[in-house]
Motif scaffolding. Structure first.
Motif, PDB file in Angstrom:
ATOM      1  N   ILE A 161       0.840  -1.207   0.000  1.00 26.36           N
ATOM      2  CA  ILE A 161       0.000   0.000   0.000  1.00 26.36           C
ATOM      3  C   ILE A 161       0.872   1.253   0.000  1.00 26.36           C
ATOM      4  CG2 ILE A 161      -1.640   1.348   1.379  1.00 26.36           C
ATOM      5  CD1 ILE A 161      -2.854  -1.321   2.308  1.00 26.36           C
ATOM      6  N   GLY A 162       1.961   1.199   0.779  1.00 20.23           N
ATOM      7  CA  GLY A 162       2.887   2.333   0.801  1.00 20.23           C
ATOM      8  C   GLY A 162       3.473   2.617  -0.561  1.00 20.23           C
ATOM      9  N   ARG A 163       3.880   1.566  -1.249  1.00 15.63           N
ATOM     10  CA  ARG A 163       4.460   1.757  -2.594  1.00 15.63           C
ATOM     11  C   ARG A 163       3.405   2.204  -3.601  1.00 15.63           C
ATOM     12  NH1 ARG A 163       9.453   2.897  -3.712  1.00 15.63           N
ATOM     13  NH2 ARG A 163       9.423   1.786  -5.696  1.00 15.63           N
ATOM     14  N   LEU A 164       2.186   1.699  -3.451  1.00 21.19           N
ATOM     15  CA  LEU A 164       1.102   2.157  -4.335  1.00 21.19           C
ATOM     16  C   LEU A 164       0.841   3.647  -4.149  1.00 21.19           C
ATOM     17  CD1 LEU A 164      -1.455  -0.793  -4.079  1.00 21.19           C
ATOM     18  CD2 LEU A 164      -0.340   0.009  -6.184  1.00 21.19           C
ATOM     19  N   LEU A 165       0.849   4.101  -2.903  1.00 22.73           N
ATOM     20  CA  LEU A 165       0.650   5.528  -2.645  1.00 22.73           C
ATOM     21  C   LEU A 165       1.781   6.356  -3.270  1.00 22.73           C
ATOM     22  CD1 LEU A 165      -0.632   5.681   1.057  1.00 22.73           C
ATOM     23  CD2 LEU A 165      -1.870   6.316  -1.024  1.00 22.73           C
ATOM     24  N   CYS A 166       2.991   5.828  -3.200  1.00 19.99           N
ATOM     25  CA  CYS A 166       4.120   6.533  -3.837  1.00 19.99           C
ATOM     26  C   CYS A 166       3.884   6.670  -5.339  1.00 19.99           C
ATOM     27  CB  CYS A 166       5.428   5.788  -3.574  1.00 19.99           C
ATOM     28  SG  CYS A 166       6.005   5.879  -1.862  1.00 19.99           S
ATOM     29  N   GLY A 167       3.359   5.609  -5.951  1.00 21.25           N
ATOM     30  CA  GLY A 167       3.050   5.669  -7.383  1.00 21.25           C
ATOM     31  C   GLY A 167       1.938   6.653  -7.688  1.00 21.25           C
ATOM     32  N   PHE A 168       0.931   6.718  -6.806  1.00 19.93           N
ATOM     33  CA  PHE A 168      -0.170   7.672  -7.005  1.00 19.93           C
ATOM     34  C   PHE A 168       0.309   9.117  -6.861  1.00 19.93           C
ATOM     35  CE2 PHE A 168      -3.189   4.104  -5.957  1.00 19.93           C
ATOM     36  CZ  PHE A 168      -3.869   4.158  -7.167  1.00 19.93           C
ATOM     37  N   GLY A 169       1.487   9.294  -6.270  1.00 19.21           N
ATOM     38  CA  GLY A 169       2.031  10.644  -6.119  1.00 19.21           C
ATOM     39  C   GLY A 169       2.942  11.069  -7.247  1.00 19.21           C
TER      40      GLY A 169
END
Length: 696
Positions: A343-351
């Motif tokens: 989830i942390g890495r997905l949020l980084c991608g969404f940013g």
């Protein structure tokens, strides 16, 4: 807005009007052929021959007039040379000044001639693309292959401008000798690197570089950003853009680009260890690394749309999301949760705000500095790519604060969270939101990213970006009575993914395939490096970090060599094909077939693959910018977005491949992941050969 044929006529030099390509007549001829589209192969062959003959006559008319004007210019410069010789014997400051102005007037005449050639080159490319749209792209392939390399090629006269270099050299040399006006003469040959401070020569050099696609390091590096440059700057554009441009805001955009790339690659050396510590297989690192790219596929679209209205708000949102994503990534260790990690890495991608970074340069940076800003964008990316693994190599420590663990796995998350917090404060204090015009107004005034190609529409640019307008718009444009309406419609940016896809010609699709291939090959190499080197060579995290950092540091030196030398010695399409072959060789060397797998074999193959892919990226995006429709240069669904999506999708597929290959055992990961790379690379080479003669 008016149709291309009318714009071509309006921008013609009136006294030379009869010597331009008769675009209107040839367009009508193409329409007549299209109405007979049901004819057999033999009749189609005769159509090709008839149209080729007609085109040959048009080119001959242009070339003979060009040679005549070159002769007149040469005579004028020769007469000025006689006056120059007399002044050498008896220097007179007032006469030197008059002679310098006379040379500048000759330079203006040369600019006029270069503009004539450029307009005709654009008209020629346009009519070839229009013919291809009606009949498929075989005609351009036939015409270019049969004409371009013939010893008596008149086509080369239009595109290579034989003889103009001699005129430019004569003007440059004489103006250099007269530039100080004191009789103290200097030679451009004695001081080849000394800049000649004369606006006429600067303009001529820019025009010649445009026509011959001559590049410098900055040009070549800037091409990686796919931010198209307007070939002939207009003062009104600089005035408008200067009002919107803010240096600190540009630096903040570049800092965002740098930090995002650091964020992407800082986990690569430790992702396999982190996965193991959470009870997963080492090859799950592919999913961990690739989850960021998965989210970026979606974030690129909404950030591109958001940048139509604001730059500041999406950058703030990006920073907050990345801050949260990195905190979750770091906390996953103490929470013992692979889900939190992902989830942390997905949020980084969404940013990922790279669409905003690119769009800010395209929209708000003045034309005179846009190429430098584009090169800065690519340099920031390359530097971030190198710094990410290097920083991971330095974070080799372990300690606890309360219940939080800080080690080589979690420190990348904590360090990046701190970096994004500092960046967010800097952004809030220093960024200035430029005034946003409506897209329609921007297109009309030339202030939007599409202004770059608005100039192309008006006959001032590099190869015909209008070549792939939708069929309906193309048909409307062929009707003279509806020319204005067709033009207005054809200049609108693509409104959806479907309309953007319909604008993709075979040449554009091949270039996107090549971009997918090179990003896939690079991601396989980088993402599985930790797993492969640990299994075969027992490398430590620091060793992997140094290896990846060294690969990243090759980006700028390679681009200096290619941009300054190789790209001026060979055509882009030649470099493109050679680079693809080298990538293929690098992949083949990487396979572990017989005997022990050695460090020299791995390092050599990685270096060949990575460096070749870097060279390939520059020429690939350069060619992509030439063959794509100008409608893909602006709006939400632009060419930059399409290339970003192609590259991001390649990374997602590559990272997924690594994880899936892990189910077959670590010993098979290398060969299994290299097979798709090899297959896609061979397919891209074949596709390049198939469309080779359309890439001019």
């Amino acid at each position: 807005m008016v149709a291309f044929g009318k714009r071509l006529k309006e921008r013609q030099i009136q006294e030379w009007q009869g010597y331009y390509i008769n675009y209107k007549m040839m367009k009508k001829k193409v329409k007549q052929y299209a109405q007979q589209n049901g004819v057999g192969a033999q009749d189609r062959h005769s159509v090709f021959k008839e149209f080729s003959t007609m085109l040959d006559k048009q080119i001959e008319k242009i070339v003979l007039f060009l040679l005549k004007q070159q002769g007149l210019l040469a005579s004028k410069i020769a007469k000025l040379g006689e006056q120059h010789t007399e002044l050498l014997q008896q220097p007179d400051i007032s006469q030197i000044s008059e002679l310098r102005e006379a040379y500048r007037a000759a330079g203006q005449d040369l600019l006029k001639l270069l503009y004539f050639v450029e307009m005709n080159a654009i008209g020629l490319r346009k009519i070839l693309k229009k013919f291809d749209k009606r009949f498929g792209y075989k005609f351009t392939d036939y015409y270019v292959s049969s004409r371009a390399n013939h010893p008596y090629s008149q086509l080369q006269q239009v595109f290579k401008h034989v003889g103009i270099g001699a005129v430019v050299g004569a003007l440059s040399r004489n103006l250099a000798e007269l530039q100080d006006g004191t009789g103290s003469y200097s030679s451009i040959y004695d001081h080849p690197y000394a800049p000649l401070q004369d606006p006429v020569i600067d303009s001529i050099k820019a025009a010649v570089d445009r026509l011959t696609h001559s590049t410098t390091f900055l040009d070549f590096l800037g091409q990686h950003a796919l931010i198209m440059q307007e070939e002939i700057p207009r003062p009104i554009d600089d005035i408008v853009n200067d009002q919107r441009y803010h240096l600190m805001s540009l630096l903040l955009n570049l800092a965002n680009t740098f930090l995002y790339m650091v964020n992407t690659y800082i986990i690569v050396p430790t992702a396999d260890n982190y996965s193991l510590s959470l009870g997963a297989a080492a090859t799950v690192c592919g999913v961990v690394i690739g989850s960021m790219a998965v989210a970026q596929i979606f974030s690129s679209v909404y950030f591109s749309a958001w940048s139509n209205k604001s730059y500041f708000r999406p950058l703030v949102f990006s920073s907050i999301v990345l801050l949260m994503g990195n905190i979750l990534y770091a906390l996953a260790y103490d929470l013992d949760s692979l889900a939190v990690l992902l989830i942390g890495r997905l949020l980084c991608g969404f940013g990922s705000a790279r669409a905003v970074n690119r769009r800010y340069i395209s929209d708000c940076v003045p034309l005179k500095t846009r190429m430098q800003a584009s090169a800065g964008f690519v340099s920031a990316s390359a530097l971030g790519m190198a710094c990410g693994p290097a920083l991971a190599g330095l974070l080799q420590t372990r300690f606890r604060i309360y219940k939080l663990t800080f080690n080589q796995d979690t420190l990348p998350g904590w360090v990046m969270a701190l970096a994004w917090l500092i960046y967010l404060v800097w952004l809030w204090i220093s960024f200035i939101e430029p005034a946003h015009d409506s897209e329609e107004k921007c297109v009309a005034e030339g202030t939007d990213g599409g202004s770059i190609n608005d100039a192309l529409e008006k006959g001032l640019a590099q190869p015909l970006l209008l070549s792939s307008d939708e069929k309906k718009n193309d048909e409307d444009d062929a009707l003279d009575c509806d020319a204005s309406e067709a033009s207005e419609e054809s200049l609108k940016p693509a409104a959806s993914v479907g309309s953007a896809y319909r604008l993709l010609t075979p040449s554009v699709k091949v270039q996107l395939l090549i971009y997918f291939m090179l990003k896939y090959a690079m991601e396989i190499l980088l993402a599985e490096s930790s797993v492969i080197t640990t299994y075969y060579f027992s490398w430590s995290t620091s060793a992997v970090a140094i290896f990846l950092a060294c690969l990243g540091l090759t980006v700028l030196p390679v681009n200096i060599i290619v941009g300054s030398y190789i790209s001026n010695m060979f055509e882009d399409r030649q470099i493109l094909l050679a680079s693809e072959i080298m990538v293929c060789i690098g992949i083949l060397i990487s396979f572990h077939i017989l005997g022990p797998y050695s460090v020299p074999q791995y390092v050599c193959s990685a270096l060949i693959t990575f460096v070749s892919a870097e060279v390939l990226e520059g020429v690939n995006l350069s060619l992509l910018s030439r063959v794509m429709s100008s409608r893909l240069a602006r709006g939400t669904y632009n060419g930059g977005l399409l290339s970003t999506e192609a590259g991001t999708l390649a990374r997602v597929v590559a990272d997924g491949t690594i994880t899936l290959a892990g189910y077959l055992g670590v010993s098979r990961v290398l060969n299994v992941t290299l097979l798709p790379s090899l297959f896609i690379c061979v397919a891209s080479i074949m596709a390049t050969c198939f469309t080779y003669n359309t890439l001019f």
